[in-house]
Design an enzyme around this catalytic site. Structure first.
Site, mmCIF file in Angstrom:
data_model
loop_
_atom_site.group_PDB
_atom_site.id
_atom_site.type_symbol
_atom_site.label_atom_id
_atom_site.label_comp_id
_atom_site.label_asym_id
_atom_site.label_seq_id
_atom_site.Cartn_x
_atom_site.Cartn_y
_atom_site.Cartn_z
ATOM 1 N N ARG A 1 42.202 32.825 39.933
ATOM 2 C CA ARG A 1 41.291 32.420 38.852
ATOM 3 C C ARG A 1 41.745 32.892 37.483
ATOM 4 N NH1 ARG A 1 35.575 33.588 41.540
ATOM 5 N NH2 ARG A 1 36.722 35.429 42.207
ATOM 6 N N GLU B 1 38.231 45.067 47.358
ATOM 7 C CA GLU B 1 36.922 45.420 47.901
ATOM 8 C C GLU B 1 36.752 44.976 49.354
ATOM 9 O OE1 GLU B 1 32.295 44.945 46.415
ATOM 10 O OE2 GLU B 1 33.836 43.663 45.568
#
Length: 168
Positions: free
Chosen positions: A57, A94
């Site tokens: 992104r 994460e």
């Protein structure tokens, strides 16, 4: 100006416990997309020679910012997406890990602004900084559309200038 209302959120994606911030509404609106790019663009005189977009992104915003500043751009890709002699680094994020690659040509001596969408744990950004520094970058700074303030990303990037358009 970008606000939290400009993102769609999806709890427990891609794994339980993660709140995914979707940038699709920002991309669907020319005004919001322009505001996002403007929020990620450093002011004149910030000392940037090259923009680095992070797969995937960061690639959306980085070329627009590079064009706005009249600068070139380089890409940090996931392993297996670029040919040639590449530098590699592991990124722990994460909800998993990934391997990143960078073509080191044209990096040496440059002051690099890294563009990505979200700063969470800082694992990807730290791996990107490592790649750019090994390629000879004079300095590495970061621009993120969204920073999750409760996670340690900013602390992980201590020693690097970090700008986030929005902190949640």
């Amino acid at each position: 100006m970008i606000t939290l209302d400009d993102f769609d959120t999806f709890p427990d994606f891609p794994v339980p416990g993660v709140l995914f911030y979707d940038i699709a509404p920002i991309l669907a609106s020319p005004a919001l997309f322009r505001a996002a790019c403007d929020a990620l663009t450093p002011p004149p005189g910030e000392g940037v020679d090259l923009i680095a977009g992070v797969d995937a992104r960061g690639f959306i915003f980085a070329p627009v910012i590079a064009q706005d500043l009249g600068l070139g751009m380089t890409m940090v890709r996931k392993k297996g997406k670029m040919p040639g002699e590449l530098l590699q680094a592991d990124a722990t994020i994460e909800y998993g890990s990934s391997e990143l690659t960078l073509n080191p040509q044209g990096i040496e001596g440059k002051r690099v602004l890294v563009i990505d969408d979200v700063l969470a744990t800082g694992g990807t950004a730290l791996a990107v900084a490592d790649l750019l520094e090994r390629a000879g970058a004079a300095s590495v700074q970061f621009g993120f559309l969204l920073e999750i303030g409760a996670l340690p990303g900013r602390e992980v990037l201590a020693g690097h200038l970090v700008h986030s358009a929005l902190v949640v």
